[in-house]
Design a protein around this motif. Sequence first.
Motif, PDB file in Angstrom:
ATOM      1  N   GLN A  75       2.265 -37.549  16.901  1.00 55.22           N
ATOM      2  CA  GLN A  75       1.677 -36.615  17.859  1.00 55.22           C
ATOM      3  C   GLN A  75       1.095 -35.366  17.197  1.00 55.22           C
ATOM      4  O   GLN A  75       0.204 -34.730  17.761  1.00 55.22           O
ATOM      5  CB  GLN A  75       2.724 -36.192  18.893  1.00 55.22           C
ATOM      6  CG  GLN A  75       3.027 -37.282  19.913  1.00 55.22           C
ATOM      7  CD  GLN A  75       4.069 -36.854  20.928  1.00 55.22           C
ATOM      8  OE1 GLN A  75       4.692 -35.808  20.779  1.00 55.22           O
ATOM      9  NE2 GLN A  75       4.258 -37.657  21.957  1.00 55.22           N
ATOM     10  N   LEU A  76       1.560 -35.016  16.001  1.00 54.30           N
ATOM     11  CA  LEU A  76       1.053 -33.807  15.337  1.00 54.30           C
ATOM     12  C   LEU A  76      -0.445 -33.922  15.050  1.00 54.30           C
ATOM     13  O   LEU A  76      -1.231 -33.097  15.529  1.00 54.30           O
ATOM     14  CB  LEU A  76       1.845 -33.533  14.056  1.00 54.30           C
ATOM     15  CG  LEU A  76       1.412 -32.300  13.258  1.00 54.30           C
ATOM     16  CD1 LEU A  76       1.578 -31.034  14.078  1.00 54.30           C
ATOM     17  CD2 LEU A  76       2.207 -32.191  11.961  1.00 54.30           C
ATOM     18  N   PRO A  77      -0.906 -34.933  14.301  1.00 52.58           N
ATOM     19  CA  PRO A  77      -2.353 -35.066  14.104  1.00 52.58           C
ATOM     20  C   PRO A  77      -3.098 -35.451  15.380  1.00 52.58           C
ATOM     21  O   PRO A  77      -4.271 -35.094  15.551  1.00 52.58           O
ATOM     22  CB  PRO A  77      -2.480 -36.163  13.040  1.00 52.58           C
ATOM     23  CG  PRO A  77      -1.210 -36.928  13.140  1.00 52.58           C
ATOM     24  CD  PRO A  77      -0.152 -35.953  13.543  1.00 52.58           C
ATOM     25  N   LEU A  78      -2.413 -36.178  16.282  1.00 55.78           N
ATOM     26  CA  LEU A  78      -3.040 -36.578  17.541  1.00 55.78           C
ATOM     27  C   LEU A  78      -3.441 -35.362  18.365  1.00 55.78           C
ATOM     28  O   LEU A  78      -4.606 -35.219  18.772  1.00 55.78           O
ATOM     29  CB  LEU A  78      -2.083 -37.466  18.345  1.00 55.78           C
ATOM     30  CG  LEU A  78      -2.470 -37.742  19.803  1.00 55.78           C
ATOM     31  CD1 LEU A  78      -3.749 -38.555  19.870  1.00 55.78           C
ATOM     32  CD2 LEU A  78      -1.338 -38.454  20.541  1.00 55.78           C
ATOM     33  N   PHE A  79      -2.490 -34.454  18.606  1.00 58.47           N
ATOM     34  CA  PHE A  79      -2.778 -33.287  19.435  1.00 58.47           C
ATOM     35  C   PHE A  79      -3.679 -32.294  18.714  1.00 58.47           C
ATOM     36  O   PHE A  79      -4.414 -31.539  19.351  1.00 58.47           O
ATOM     37  CB  PHE A  79      -1.484 -32.629  19.897  1.00 58.47           C
ATOM     38  CG  PHE A  79      -0.761 -33.418  20.957  1.00 58.47           C
ATOM     39  CD1 PHE A  79      -1.412 -33.793  22.113  1.00 58.47           C
ATOM     40  CD2 PHE A  79       0.558 -33.811  20.783  1.00 58.47           C
ATOM     41  CE1 PHE A  79      -0.773 -34.538  23.085  1.00 58.47           C
ATOM     42  CE2 PHE A  79       1.213 -34.548  21.752  1.00 58.47           C
ATOM     43  CZ  PHE A  79       0.545 -34.920  22.914  1.00 58.47           C
ATOM     44  N   PHE A  80      -3.637 -32.284  17.392  1.00 60.52           N
ATOM     45  CA  PHE A  80      -4.575 -31.448  16.641  1.00 60.52           C
ATOM     46  C   PHE A  80      -6.000 -31.943  16.873  1.00 60.52           C
ATOM     47  O   PHE A  80      -6.922 -31.144  17.080  1.00 60.52           O
ATOM     48  CB  PHE A  80      -4.235 -31.482  15.147  1.00 60.52           C
ATOM     49  CG  PHE A  80      -5.013 -30.481  14.338  1.00 60.52           C
ATOM     50  CD1 PHE A  80      -4.518 -29.208  14.120  1.00 60.52           C
ATOM     51  CD2 PHE A  80      -6.246 -30.818  13.786  1.00 60.52           C
ATOM     52  CE1 PHE A  80      -5.231 -28.275  13.381  1.00 60.52           C
ATOM     53  CE2 PHE A  80      -6.973 -29.902  13.033  1.00 60.52           C
ATOM     54  CZ  PHE A  80      -6.461 -28.624  12.835  1.00 60.52           C
ATOM     55  N   ALA A  81      -6.183 -33.263  16.844  1.00 66.24           N
ATOM     56  CA  ALA A  81      -7.500 -33.847  17.094  1.00 66.24           C
ATOM     57  C   ALA A  81      -7.963 -33.560  18.518  1.00 66.24           C
ATOM     58  O   ALA A  81      -9.141 -33.250  18.754  1.00 66.24           O
ATOM     59  CB  ALA A  81      -7.463 -35.352  16.844  1.00 66.24           C
ATOM     60  N   ILE A  82      -7.042 -33.653  19.492  1.00 67.39           N
ATOM     61  CA  ILE A  82      -7.387 -33.352  20.887  1.00 67.39           C
ATOM     62  C   ILE A  82      -7.781 -31.887  21.026  1.00 67.39           C
ATOM     63  O   ILE A  82      -8.734 -31.544  21.737  1.00 67.39           O
ATOM     64  CB  ILE A  82      -6.205 -33.697  21.814  1.00 67.39           C
ATOM     65  CG1 ILE A  82      -5.981 -35.213  21.851  1.00 67.39           C
ATOM     66  CG2 ILE A  82      -6.458 -33.174  23.230  1.00 67.39           C
ATOM     67  CD1 ILE A  82      -4.747 -35.642  22.612  1.00 67.39           C
ATOM     68  N   GLY A  83      -7.052 -30.995  20.320  1.00 67.22           N
ATOM     69  CA  GLY A  83      -7.373 -29.574  20.366  1.00 67.22           C
ATOM     70  C   GLY A  83      -8.752 -29.284  19.799  1.00 67.22           C
ATOM     71  O   GLY A  83      -9.527 -28.509  20.382  1.00 67.22           O
ATOM     72  N   CYS A  84      -9.084 -29.912  18.670  1.00 63.13           N
ATOM     73  CA  CYS A  84     -10.426 -29.753  18.088  1.00 63.13           C
ATOM     74  C   CYS A  84     -11.494 -30.268  19.045  1.00 63.13           C
ATOM     75  O   CYS A  84     -12.554 -29.645  19.213  1.00 63.13           O
ATOM     76  CB  CYS A  84     -10.516 -30.498  16.758  1.00 63.13           C
ATOM     77  SG  CYS A  84      -9.647 -29.699  15.394  1.00 63.13           S
ATOM     78  N   ALA A  85     -11.205 -31.407  19.673  1.00 62.61           N
ATOM     79  CA  ALA A  85     -12.171 -31.990  20.612  1.00 62.61           C
ATOM     80  C   ALA A  85     -12.397 -31.065  21.806  1.00 62.61           C
ATOM     81  O   ALA A  85     -13.537 -30.862  22.244  1.00 62.61           O
ATOM     82  CB  ALA A  85     -11.678 -33.355  21.088  1.00 62.61           C
ATOM     83  N   ASN A  86     -11.320 -30.479  22.331  1.00 62.72           N
ATOM     84  CA  ASN A  86     -11.447 -29.560  23.461  1.00 62.72           C
ATOM     85  C   ASN A  86     -12.221 -28.305  23.082  1.00 62.72           C
ATOM     86  O   ASN A  86     -12.969 -27.750  23.890  1.00 62.72           O
ATOM     87  CB  ASN A  86     -10.062 -29.179  23.993  1.00 62.72           C
ATOM     88  CG  ASN A  86      -9.373 -30.327  24.700  1.00 62.72           C
ATOM     89  OD1 ASN A  86     -10.034 -31.269  25.142  1.00 62.72           O
ATOM     90  ND2 ASN A  86      -8.064 -30.277  24.805  1.00 62.72           N
ATOM     91  N   GLY A  87     -12.038 -27.855  21.832  1.00 62.29           N
ATOM     92  CA  GLY A  87     -12.787 -26.696  21.360  1.00 62.29           C
ATOM     93  C   GLY A  87     -14.266 -27.007  21.193  1.00 62.29           C
ATOM     94  O   GLY A  87     -15.126 -26.141  21.382  1.00 62.29           O
ATOM     95  N   LEU A  88     -14.575 -28.253  20.838  1.00 67.29           N
ATOM     96  CA  LEU A  88     -15.964 -28.660  20.658  1.00 67.29           C
ATOM     97  C   LEU A  88     -16.712 -28.798  21.979  1.00 67.29           C
ATOM     98  O   LEU A  88     -17.938 -28.612  22.020  1.00 67.29           O
ATOM     99  CB  LEU A  88     -16.014 -30.010  19.932  1.00 67.29           C
ATOM    100  CG  LEU A  88     -15.848 -30.014  18.416  1.00 67.29           C
ATOM    101  CD1 LEU A  88     -15.762 -31.451  17.913  1.00 67.29           C
ATOM    102  CD2 LEU A  88     -17.014 -29.315  17.755  1.00 67.29           C
ATOM    103  N   LEU A  89     -15.993 -29.131  23.039  1.00 66.34           N
ATOM    104  CA  LEU A  89     -16.621 -29.478  24.320  1.00 66.34           C
ATOM    105  C   LEU A  89     -17.637 -28.436  24.811  1.00 66.34           C
ATOM    106  O   LEU A  89     -18.804 -28.774  25.043  1.00 66.34           O
ATOM    107  CB  LEU A  89     -15.543 -29.727  25.379  1.00 66.34           C
ATOM    108  CG  LEU A  89     -16.027 -30.158  26.757  1.00 66.34           C
ATOM    109  CD1 LEU A  89     -16.834 -31.444  26.675  1.00 66.34           C
ATOM    110  CD2 LEU A  89     -14.856 -30.338  27.707  1.00 66.34           C
ATOM    111  N   PRO A  90     -17.261 -27.162  24.961  1.00 64.49           N
ATOM    112  CA  PRO A  90     -18.254 -26.196  25.450  1.00 64.49           C
ATOM    113  C   PRO A  90     -19.371 -25.929  24.446  1.00 64.49           C
ATOM    114  O   PRO A  90     -20.526 -25.761  24.839  1.00 64.49           O
ATOM    115  CB  PRO A  90     -17.420 -24.933  25.704  1.00 64.49           C
ATOM    116  CG  PRO A  90     -16.215 -25.073  24.835  1.00 64.49           C
ATOM    117  CD  PRO A  90     -15.926 -26.547  24.790  1.00 64.49           C
ATOM    118  N   LEU A  91     -19.044 -25.917  23.155  1.00 69.64           N
ATOM    119  CA  LEU A  91     -20.061 -25.635  22.146  1.00 69.64           C
ATOM    120  C   LEU A  91     -21.122 -26.733  22.109  1.00 69.64           C
ATOM    121  O   LEU A  91     -22.327 -26.463  22.070  1.00 69.64           O
ATOM    122  CB  LEU A  91     -19.404 -25.492  20.772  1.00 69.64           C
ATOM    123  CG  LEU A  91     -18.504 -24.270  20.576  1.00 69.64           C
ATOM    124  CD1 LEU A  91     -17.737 -24.390  19.269  1.00 69.64           C
ATOM    125  CD2 LEU A  91     -19.322 -22.999  20.592  1.00 69.64           C
TER     126      LEU A  91
END
Length: 222
Positions: A100-116
């Motif tokens: 879950q550590l790399p999984l949620f990190f990837a989800i966090g990066c993806a969520n940060g990318l969404l508006p940009l």
Amino acid sequence: PFGLNMGAAGAGAATAISNAIGLLYFFIYILRRRNESANSVDPRLFPQGAKHAKEVLRIGLPSALQYMLTVVAVSAQLRFVSKYSNAAVAAVGITKKLDQLPLFFAIGCANGLLPLVGYNYARGNYERTERTFRFGVSISLGFALVCVLIYELFAPRLTRLFIDDAETVGLAASFLRRMVVAMPFMSVCYPLITKFQAMGKARESLTVSVMRKGVLDIPLYF
């Protein structure tokens, strides 16, 4: 077995309380910024949002389906491993926790990318859209590769953080060293799904979501 000694019930209560506090913070923030923000929870404004509901559901379906398929796939995985010893079941649980550590990190990066990605694509700034996406993926992929290295080298030590049973540690370390191979791919898949969503490409996003979890891995379990 420590602290309040509430076991699984305590874990459930902690989850509920933390989510309730997070929701309360959200409402307080909205109310305090209601005069300077377009965000609102005023029920009178809900009908105005109805015209966007279909588009929101169309774009959001891939993410919703992905999480649903993840639950199905994990349930199937546990169903298969339940035929073995309790140590094997525990080992799979520990492996999923570390995963879950790399999984949620990837989800966090993806969520940060969404508006940009969404804002730049909507403005027609495609070069910046791609540059933003590649930058986000490089962070997500870089962290996943670091996890691969650490998990491969220290798999037994990491699993002992959860349990000290020799059989379980041996199985969990073996499982973990195999599962980490998927982490770099996963770290690219989530931002890719988000990129398609931000660009309004629901079909492409749905295709990646379905292929990533549930549809291919469950048949492979057999």
